[in-house]
Design an enzyme around this catalytic site. Structure first.
Site: not given
Length: 414
Positions: A76, A130, A202, A227
């Site tokens: 993890r 967003y 962002d 993206k």
């Protein structure tokens, strides 16, 4: 050293933006490729592992105290494949201390906000943010006891008037992913720093390539690596990069939430990252060519592209950014949903779908109206968002020209 070419178009002319950085392309190629992680091959292999083994009980117990990338502990916390990607992304933001990886951009945003907010706090968020970010703030943070207030993305230093005693964080998205207002990030960060308020950005549109967030005063830079970082429309990924002040809080929050990216996804993201420089320049050239052509079409009322002078916040883009991505919107001169459908449905080279930043072009009808509370969206007609991929711009323009003819015929029938 020769003349910088990173932000030059294919015809040799330079896009009118801020400073260029000839070192970043090299960092994109070399970042994360430590010898101990790659061995005798070029790329870090895919380390698929849940259990990490120790040489002794003493080493096992010591592992808990060494909570940093590059030290084995448990799956993890990652392995060399994830560590290599995180290190490469950190290298894209001068002044950063580290990067945490997430299974999506929304997961990255959610964790970053949880790291800096507590019940009773207030969050200031750009009104152009967003939609999933707004939804998370209202549906989760609201129930958790954090109030979100929205601000005009063009407020700049005027954000000082909106700050109250409970304000603990400001979340920016610049440019906005639908209407593309470019914020005065340095001015907002300067005000926040004076008040001891965390700033988050962002930065997905610029991908830490055309805009280095931490250099401009941002505390926490967030990317939807889905993206441009990945670049091939086949991986969901998010990242949070920050300087030393917030690093421990971000890292602990991510680990407490059990956030991890698979080594296979990290490997694909690393592969995409190596070509980011050449892809971003192509996205830029294609996007500008299509945007400038659209601006001259009678069926188009406005083109919302940060590199064009009439885009809100263009002056901030010109001052702070070193180039432009391939995502932008345009407003049609009237028409309705049927006319927009006539434009988009039969496009040959543009897919219809969410996301962006991949090598393929996309067209999407969007309506910012329901997601505006601090400002009001008013337009001459419907709004269409384009992701300009790596196809030849002339082919995309020819496709859009036919689409605009269909739109005009459909609009005239009304």
């Amino acid at each position: 050293m020769g003349q910088p070419t990173r932000y030059r178009k294919s015809d040799g002319s330079r896009v009118s933006g801020g400073k260029s950085d000839t070192e970043l392309p090299t960092r994109l190629v070399t970042g994360g490729r430590r010898r101990e992680w790659t061995g005798a091959v070029v790329n870090p292999p895919v380390w698929r592992a849940s259990t990490h083994l120790y040489d002794s009980v003493a080493d096992l117990r010591a592992g808990k105290a060494n909570n940093e990338d590059g030290r084995f502990f448990y799956g993890r916390r990652g392995s060399p494949t994830q560590w290599a990607l995180a290190e490469a992304l950190t290298g894209m933001e001068p002044g950063a201390h580290g990067t945490m990886l997430f299974p999506s951009g929304v997961a990255a945003i959610a964790c970053a906000l949880l790291a800096v907010l507590r019940p009773g706090d207030e969050l200031l968020m750009a009104d152009s943010s967003y939609d999933p970010t707004r939804s998370y703030a209202e549906a989760f943070l609201g129930k958790w006891g954090v109030e979100t207030r929205y601000y005009d993305p063009l407020v700049g230093a005027g954000i000082a008037e909106l700050i109250c005693d409970r304000t603990r964080a400001i979340l920016m998205e610049s440019p906005g992913s639908l209407t593309f207002e470019v914020q005065d990030v340095p001015a907002i960060c300067a005000v926040a720093k004076e008040r001891g308020i965390a700033t988050l950005l962002d930065n997905t549109w610029a991908a830490s390539y055309f805009f280095r967030a931490i250099e401009h005063g941002v505390d926490i830079a967030i990317l939807a690596g889905t993206k441009y970082i990945v670049g091939h429309s086949d991986v969901m990924l998010g990242s949070v990069t920050t300087h030393e002040k917030y690093w421990t809080r971000v890292r602990r929050t991510a680990q407490q939430l059990g956030q991890i990216v698979s080594p296979d996804d990290a490997y694909l993201a690393l592969r995409g990252l190596r070509t980011l420089d050449v892809r971003m320049r192509q996205h830029q050239d294609g996007g500008l060519a299509v945007a400038r052509w659209l601006a001259d079409q009678p069926q188009v009322a406005r083109v919302l592209h940060p590199a064009l002078p009439d885009c809100p916040g263009h002056e901030c883009w010109r001052r702070d950014f070193s180039g432009a991505a391939g995502l932008f919107s345009f407003v049609l001169n009237g028409g309705d949903d049927a006319a927009v459908g006539a434009l988009i449905d039969d496009l040959a080279l543009f897919g219809i779908g969410y996301s962006w930043g991949g090598y393929e072009s996309l067209a999407l009808p969007v309506d910012p109206t329901p997601d505006r509370t601090a400002t009001r969206w008013e337009a001459e007609g419907p709004l269409v968002r384009l992701n300009i991929g790596l196809e030849a711009p002339d082919d995309l323009i020819a496709d859009l020209a036919k689409g605009l003819e269909r739109y005009e015929k459909a609009a005239c029938r009304k």
